[in-house]
Design an enzyme around this catalytic site. Structure first.
Site, short mmCIF file in Angstrom:
data_model
loop_
_atom_site.label_atom_id
_atom_site.label_comp_id
_atom_site.label_asym_id
_atom_site.label_seq_id
_atom_site.Cartn_x
_atom_site.Cartn_y
_atom_site.Cartn_z
N SER A 37 61.31 49.91 32.95
CA SER A 37 60.78 49.82 31.60
C SER A 37 60.57 51.24 31.09
CB SER A 37 59.44 49.08 31.63
OG SER A 37 58.70 49.28 30.44
N TYR A 66 50.85 47.35 35.28
CA TYR A 66 52.27 47.34 34.90
C TYR A 66 52.86 48.74 34.97
CZ TYR A 66 56.35 45.99 32.05
OH TYR A 66 57.63 45.74 31.59
P1 NAD Z 1 59.80 36.90 31.17
O1 NAD Z 1 58.35 36.60 31.23
O2 NAD Z 1 60.64 36.28 30.11
O3 NAD Z 1 60.47 36.61 32.58
C1 NAD Z 1 59.88 37.01 33.78
C2 NAD Z 1 60.27 36.00 34.84
O4 NAD Z 1 59.69 36.42 36.08
C3 NAD Z 1 59.74 34.60 34.52
O5 NAD Z 1 60.79 33.66 34.55
C4 NAD Z 1 58.73 34.35 35.62
O6 NAD Z 1 58.65 33.00 36.03
C5 NAD Z 1 59.25 35.25 36.74
N1 NAD Z 1 58.20 35.55 37.68
C6 NAD Z 1 56.99 36.12 37.42
N2 NAD Z 1 56.26 36.16 38.53
C7 NAD Z 1 57.01 35.60 39.52
C8 NAD Z 1 56.79 35.33 40.90
N3 NAD Z 1 55.63 35.61 41.50
N4 NAD Z 1 57.80 34.77 41.59
C9 NAD Z 1 58.96 34.44 41.01
N5 NAD Z 1 59.21 34.64 39.71
C10 NAD Z 1 58.24 35.22 38.98
O7 NAD Z 1 59.89 38.49 31.11
P2 NAD Z 1 61.05 39.46 30.64
O8 NAD Z 1 60.64 40.08 29.38
O9 NAD Z 1 62.38 38.80 30.75
O10 NAD Z 1 60.89 40.60 31.75
C11 NAD Z 1 61.78 40.74 32.83
C12 NAD Z 1 61.61 42.13 33.40
O11 NAD Z 1 61.92 43.09 32.39
C13 NAD Z 1 60.20 42.44 33.88
O12 NAD Z 1 60.23 43.19 35.07
C14 NAD Z 1 59.64 43.28 32.75
O13 NAD Z 1 58.65 44.16 33.19
C15 NAD Z 1 60.88 44.02 32.31
N6 NAD Z 1 60.79 44.55 30.95
C16 NAD Z 1 60.57 43.71 29.91
C17 NAD Z 1 60.47 44.25 28.64
C18 NAD Z 1 60.23 43.40 27.44
O14 NAD Z 1 59.94 43.97 26.40
N7 NAD Z 1 60.35 42.10 27.52
C19 NAD Z 1 60.59 45.62 28.45
C20 NAD Z 1 60.82 46.44 29.54
C21 NAD Z 1 60.92 45.88 30.79
#
Ligand code: NAD
Length: 272
Positions: free
Chosen positions: A154, A167
């Protein structure tokens, strides 16, 4: 709520599948595959012909993903798993050629109010589980002399924001883990990189908007325009498919010399 995502006139937006990628015969594991970015990554790698082990604790989301993947060149195999079971996570990674560490969660709270058990869970899922997954994947990758580790970090792996102690700590740790894996994997044909987006339009961000709104005491619309996109030169959210395309790129032959890197998709945030 609806957040502004449409690219402005100067922004071309996502260009799906612009990377030439042939993963027929390869196995990929994507964690958090039921969520926004993980789902896009799983579908992208399956479209390139990979057999994708889709890991998430959300069985319903995985079932939906599997249905969506029907007809793609590769296949999606759902694997319901809670990544806090670290032994199971390490075991699940055995035999994979490509590992995408993506699962994550967020809690926005000042440090003095941040529940220690949530801090611990965030570090477990977003740092310790990636370590165990890498550990589980490396023997096969090293054995065949080829592997790709892609860590979805991120902008918060490179910069901090208030109220995101767990985070930011986890993502900074992930950036470090990724570099160490790059150094150790180099002689075995294994690259390790981070893809580090700014705000992506996913359920995780929708939740953050609500949390930030409560933390700052301002309406959700102002959270997006005044807080989330304040550091971004490009004033839009990133699409999950754009992140997936960056993942495809670091798995592609032209990227074979890229390792230990962090590829920001942050609209210029880290240019400050
Ligand atoms: P999201 O919430 O849509 O998806 C995250 C997924 O992780 C979910 O399906 C959830 O069920 C799964 N998860 C969480 N805890 C878990 C566990 N203990 N065991 C198994 N599965 C688990 O989130 P996203 O936005 O798609 O984020 C995905 C990645 O991208 C993350 O690492 C997040 O930090 C990173 N990210 C997201 C953004 C953003 O703006 N959305 C920005 C930068 C980085």
């Amino acid at each position: 709520m609806t957040v502004p995502t449409s690219p402005g006139p100067a922004s071309p937006g996502p260009a799906p599948h612009s990377v030439a990628l042939d993963l027929v015969g390869r196995t990929a594991l994507v964690t958090g595959a039921a969520g926004g970015i993980g789902r896009a990554c799983a579908l992208r790698l399956a479209a390139a012909g990979a057999k994708v082990r889709a890991v998430d604790r959300d069985a319903g989301g995985l079932a939906d993903l599997t249905e969506c993947a029907a007809g793609l060149a590769g296949a999606v195999e759902p694997h319901v798993l809670d990544l806090t079971d670290l032994d199971a996570a390490e075991h699940a990674a055995a035999g994979t050629d490509i590992l995408v560490n993506n699962a994550g969660l967020q809690l926005v709270r000042p440090i003095e109010d941040f529940p220690p058990d949530v801090f611990s869970t965030v570090l477990t899922v977003m740092l310790e589980a990636p370590f165990r997954l890498v550990r589980g994947a490396l023997p096969h990758m090293y054995g065949q002399g080829w592997g790709r580790i892609v860590n979805i970090s991120s902008v918060h792996g490179l910069r901090a924001s208030a109220y995101k102690s767990a985070y930011v700590a986890a993502k900074h740790g992930l950036e470090g883990l990724s570099k160490v894996a790059a150094l150790e994997g180099a002689e075995h044909g294994v690259t390790s990189n981070c893809v580090s987006p700014g705000y992506v339009r996913t359920p995780l961000v929708e939740q953050q908007i609500a949390d930030q709104s409560a933390a700052h005491g301002i309406p959700a619309e102002r959270v997006v325009s005044e807080i989330m996109l304040a550091g971004s030169a490009l004033k839009r959210l990133v699409e999950p498919e754009e992140v997936a395309e960056a993942v495809a790129y670091v798995c592609s032959p032209p990227a074979s010399f890229i390792t230990g890197a962090s590829l920001p998709l942050d609209g210029g945030w880290t240019a400050h």
